[in-house]
Motif scaffolding. Structure first.
Motif, PDB file in Angstrom:
ATOM      1  N   ASP A 187      33.307  55.189  40.896  1.00  0.00           N
ATOM      2  CA  ASP A 187      32.815  54.384  42.007  1.00  0.00           C
ATOM      3  C   ASP A 187      32.868  55.233  43.270  1.00  0.00           C
ATOM      4  OD1 ASP A 187      32.135  52.560  43.908  1.00  0.00           O
ATOM      5  OD2 ASP A 187      33.752  51.129  43.460  1.00  0.00           O
ATOM      6  N   THR A 212      28.001  48.839  44.896  1.00  0.00           N
ATOM      7  CA  THR A 212      28.613  47.654  45.506  1.00  0.00           C
ATOM      8  C   THR A 212      27.514  46.733  46.002  1.00  0.00           C
ATOM      9  OG1 THR A 212      30.500  48.984  46.222  1.00  0.00           O
ATOM     10  CG2 THR A 212      30.214  46.825  47.256  1.00  0.00           C
ATOM     11  N   ASN A 257      37.295  43.483  41.320  1.00  0.00           N
ATOM     12  CA  ASN A 257      36.231  43.796  42.281  1.00  0.00           C
ATOM     13  C   ASN A 257      34.910  43.167  41.825  1.00  0.00           C
ATOM     14  OD1 ASN A 257      37.549  46.139  44.104  1.00  0.00           O
ATOM     15  ND2 ASN A 257      38.173  46.444  41.974  1.00  0.00           N
ATOM     16  N   GLU A 266      32.433  42.202  43.304  1.00  0.00           N
ATOM     17  CA  GLU A 266      31.243  42.601  44.055  1.00  0.00           C
ATOM     18  C   GLU A 266      30.616  43.890  43.502  1.00  0.00           C
ATOM     19  OE1 GLU A 266      34.490  45.074  45.797  1.00  0.00           O
ATOM     20  OE2 GLU A 266      34.288  43.053  44.968  1.00  0.00           O
ATOM     21  N   LYS A 267      31.289  44.498  42.527  1.00  0.00           N
ATOM     22  CA  LYS A 267      30.785  45.737  41.960  1.00  0.00           C
ATOM     23  C   LYS A 267      29.699  45.461  40.914  1.00  0.00           C
ATOM     24  CE  LYS A 267      33.537  48.295  44.378  1.00  0.00           C
ATOM     25  NZ  LYS A 267      33.015  49.227  45.412  1.00  0.00           N
ATOM     26  N   ASN A 302      32.291  54.430  46.143  1.00  0.00           N
ATOM     27  CA  ASN A 302      32.777  53.644  47.285  1.00  0.00           C
ATOM     28  C   ASN A 302      34.094  52.941  46.976  1.00  0.00           C
ATOM     29  OD1 ASN A 302      30.419  54.178  48.915  1.00  0.00           O
ATOM     30  ND2 ASN A 302      29.324  52.776  47.561  1.00  0.00           N
ATOM     31  N   GLY A 303      34.812  53.456  46.026  1.00  0.00           N
ATOM     32  CA  GLY A 303      36.076  52.833  45.650  1.00  0.00           C
ATOM     33  C   GLY A 303      36.980  53.824  44.952  1.00  0.00           C
TER      34      GLY A 303
END
Length: 311
Positions: free
Chosen positions: A62, A180, A106, A108-109, A64-65
């Motif tokens: 990810d 995301t 999460n 929203e992933k 962004n994670g």
């Protein structure tokens, strides 16, 4: 001629004959041996170099994670097939479980699975290409670990450089990407309604011959299956509905059973292609809804059908 002269001529003749024989045997051997060595060298320089087997690891991260998985083993397939080779490796099983935990924390992933295929492969799946069929098979495995279907999208990619091993096994012909979802990124209700109308207006219709043992879809029929699976992913309570039909030969009771058998046959085919059993409803109406004249053989053939649509 004196005796001494004859003796010298004999020696000279012996030298000449010996020289000729030496040239004939030794030089010919050297010449042939040189050609042979050249030929051997020529063969070596032209030996066919075996291509490197493509081995793609199971890699999911990810950007962004704080999540990254990479295992050397991945989902493997036989060439021209869409069934995941089992059992999965322990490392891959652990990776799937960690992926499910990450998505649980999460929601929203979103996961994009891209299945890779070669143009020369034979496609016997219910999908437009083997890449999409492979991605769908893996999607179901990941969903079985607890990841919501709505959080998974499938795609396909043509790659003719994909190389199998000597056993025709393709190692990890898939790519994975996590994104995301924006909070405003919601499914458009109007688009879903239009998609459902289009599927119902042009359902998948399969005609059955006597003793038919396999289903082979056309390109347009495979696209219809892909459209239905896409709708199933977006709408929780949706199902694929398979209805068996017959002509009017024989009793209604018998024809209801025949129609159910055809519907179940199609259901098993879709299940084999990775569509979950709990998302498929199979039923039969026997001879009750003919679309052609049962007094002709052509009409009867049209009535012996299975209709696949969405509820």
């Amino acid at each position: 001629m004196s005796k001494k002269t004859r003796y010298l001529l004999g020696i000279l003749l012996t030298i000449i004959i010996g020289t000729i024989l030496y040239w004939f045997f030794c030089c010919q051997y050297c010449s042939n041996n040189g050609k042979h060595n050249h030929k051997k060298h020529h063969l070596k320089t032209n030996d066919v170099v075996k291509p490197t087997v493509t081995k793609t690891p199971f890699l999911v991260n990810d950007p962004n994670g704080n999540f990254n998985i990479e295992t050397n083993s991945s989902f493997n397939f036989k060439t021209s097939d869409y069934h995941v080779i089992k059992p999965l490796s322990p490392n891959l099983e652990d990776g799937l479980n960690n992926l499910a935990k990450y998505f649980s924390s999460n929601p929203e992933k979103h996961l994009l699975i891209t299945g890779v295929y070669k143009e020369e492969e034979e496609n016997h799946s219910a999908f437009p290409n083997l890449g999409l069929a492979r991605a769908n098979a893996v999607k179901n495995l990941i969903a079985s670990r607890g990841v919501n279907y709505k959080n998974i999208t499938t795609n396909s990619q043509l790659d003719n450089s994909l190389t199998a091993d000597v056993s025709l096994v393709l190692y990890g012909p898939l790519n994975f990407n996590i994104t995301t979802k924006d909070q405003q990124d919601t499914v458009n209700t109007k688009e879903l309604e239009d998609q459902l109308k289009a599927i119902k207006a042009d359902p998948l219709i399969l005609y059955f011959d006597t003793a038919q043992v396999a289903i082979e879809l056309t390109a347009s029929q495979r696209q219809k299956v892909a459209n239905m699976v896409d709708y199933l992913t977006k709408v929780d309570q949706s199902h694929i509905v398979i209805t068996g039909h017959t002509d009017n030969q024989g009793s209604r009771e018998t024809n209801i059973k025949v129609g159910q058998g055809r519907a179940d046959f199609a259901k098993n085919y879709l299940m084999d292609n990775g569509i979950p059993e709990n998302k498929i409803i199979s039923t039969s109406v026997g001879p009750d809804h003919p679309i052609a004249d049962n007094t002709t053989e052509e009409g009867k053939a049209k009535n012996r059908r299975v209709v696949v649509t969405i509820n």
